[in-house]
Write an enzyme that holds these catalytic residues in place. Sequence first.
Site, PDB file in Angstrom:
ATOM      1  N   ASP A 144       0.811  -1.224   0.000  1.00 51.10           N
ATOM      2  CA  ASP A 144       0.000   0.000   0.000  1.00 51.10           C
ATOM      3  C   ASP A 144       0.842   1.270   0.000  1.00 51.10           C
ATOM      4  O   ASP A 144       2.046   1.242   0.262  1.00 51.10           O
ATOM      5  CB  ASP A 144      -0.961  -0.002   1.202  1.00 51.10           C
ATOM      6  CG  ASP A 144      -0.344  -0.585   2.471  1.00 51.10           C
ATOM      7  OD1 ASP A 144       0.890  -0.522   2.607  1.00 51.10           O
ATOM      8  OD2 ASP A 144      -1.091  -1.094   3.309  1.00 51.10           O
ATOM      9  N   ASN A 170      -7.836  -3.435  14.260  1.00 46.06           N
ATOM     10  CA  ASN A 170      -9.213  -3.696  13.825  1.00 46.06           C
ATOM     11  C   ASN A 170      -9.293  -4.877  12.853  1.00 46.06           C
ATOM     12  O   ASN A 170     -10.330  -5.105  12.234  1.00 46.06           O
ATOM     13  CB  ASN A 170      -9.825  -2.442  13.189  1.00 46.06           C
ATOM     14  CG  ASN A 170      -9.057  -1.985  11.952  1.00 46.06           C
ATOM     15  OD1 ASN A 170      -8.164  -2.674  11.473  1.00 46.06           O
ATOM     16  ND2 ASN A 170      -9.420  -0.821  11.420  1.00 46.06           N
ATOM     17  N   GLU A 186      -9.817  -2.207   5.346  1.00 42.39           N
ATOM     18  CA  GLU A 186     -10.457  -1.956   6.636  1.00 42.39           C
ATOM     19  C   GLU A 186     -11.688  -2.867   6.776  1.00 42.39           C
ATOM     20  O   GLU A 186     -12.176  -3.423   5.790  1.00 42.39           O
ATOM     21  CB  GLU A 186     -10.880  -0.483   6.707  1.00 42.39           C
ATOM     22  CG  GLU A 186      -9.736   0.521   6.560  1.00 42.39           C
ATOM     23  CD  GLU A 186      -8.872   0.653   7.822  1.00 42.39           C
ATOM     24  OE1 GLU A 186      -8.740  -0.319   8.577  1.00 42.39           O
ATOM     25  OE2 GLU A 186      -8.325   1.754   8.037  1.00 42.39           O
TER      26      GLU A 186
HETATM   27  C1  F6R Z   1       0.974  -1.474   6.095  1.00 40.38           C
HETATM   28  C2  F6R Z   1       0.023  -2.545   6.362  1.00 40.38           C
HETATM   29  C3  F6R Z   1      -0.828  -2.522   7.583  1.00 40.38           C
HETATM   30  C4  F6R Z   1      -0.020  -2.806   8.849  1.00 40.38           C
HETATM   31  C5  F6R Z   1      -0.934  -2.804  10.063  1.00 40.38           C
HETATM   32  C6  F6R Z   1      -0.163  -3.029  11.343  1.00 40.38           C
HETATM   33  O1  F6R Z   1       1.693  -1.747   4.897  1.00 40.38           O
HETATM   34  O2  F6R Z   1      -0.062  -3.421   5.590  1.00 40.38           O
HETATM   35  O3  F6R Z   1      -1.833  -3.493   7.442  1.00 40.38           O
HETATM   36  O4  F6R Z   1       0.605  -4.041   8.724  1.00 40.38           O
HETATM   37  O5  F6R Z   1      -1.604  -1.578  10.144  1.00 40.38           O
HETATM   38  O6  F6R Z   1       0.629  -1.911  11.594  1.00 40.38           O
HETATM   39  P1  F6R Z   1       1.635  -1.900  12.821  1.00 40.38           P
HETATM   40  O7  F6R Z   1       2.669  -2.925  12.533  1.00 40.38           O
HETATM   41  O8  F6R Z   1       2.198  -0.495  12.797  1.00 40.38           O
HETATM   42  O9  F6R Z   1       0.850  -2.200  14.039  1.00 40.38           O
END
Ligand code: F6R
Length: 260
Positions: free
Chosen positions: A67, A136, A143
């Site tokens: 992303d 979440n 999401e």
């Molecule tokens: C970002 C992504 C997100 C993160 C998720 C966890 O490329 O794919 O899905 O893996 O938001 O983020 P952290 O590791 O910061 O808790």
Amino acid sequence: MKILIVPTKEAAIVRAADIVAAEVAAKPDAVLGLATGGTMVPLYEELAQRHRAGNFSMAGVTSFNLDEYVGLAPDHPGSYHHYMAEALFDLTDMRKDHAHLPRGDVADPKAEALAYEARIAKAGGVDLQLLGIGQNGHIGFNEPTSSLGSRTRIKTLTDSTLRANRPYFDSDDAVPKYAITMGIASILEARTCLLLGLGEAKADAAAAMIEGPMSAMCPASALQMHPQTTVILDEAAASKLQLTDYYHHVHPGGQESEYS
Ligand code: F6R
């Protein structure tokens, strides 16, 4: 799903790095799907350290990140282009022209999302997809209520994600509200997936992903349909699972089972 529960965050990082390194050793021109976020930082540090020690090379690897934020140029310090350069690419022998992320600063982000899918397909698809998990239950920026059949597209980020991202930006207004993200169906096309979940804050999401019903309310639960997914959790992230005894029985200390 293969559930590997290891005692500490540090052990989880080493276990995940071992899997990435084994993939690249077996297939030096592997296509890696990469993630960002806090969880990946120590994993990339470990891989960079192995590179410095002469034990890990990304010279033949092609990568596709999950992303990027809409509106951010690659040199914006909050962009995932910038994150990847600092966390991994500049610290290894990864070829910049083999490292792909969606461009968030293009005039037509919808067209960029479609083109990104085509680039992944042209590279032959992803061999190993790294994933973190949102509190979440999101994977990538899919999401809750994202279609389990979704492809790469633009998603509006939830308040929970905006709050989690706030520390990386100067003000509330600077936090991007949209991202281009690989879809859930796009992610599920990877030949293998490796999800890393660390800490108590991920315990509810990990339980919903592994033991809950498959539901768009927990996008990561779609991985239940993927035949080759490994989940590595530290004890804190595994603390709300019900079948912990079984996972420890099959994979003591997070090691492979006899028939893996
Ligand atoms: C970002 C992504 C997100 C993160 C998720 C966890 O490329 O794919 O899905 O893996 O938001 O983020 P952290 O590791 O910061 O808790």
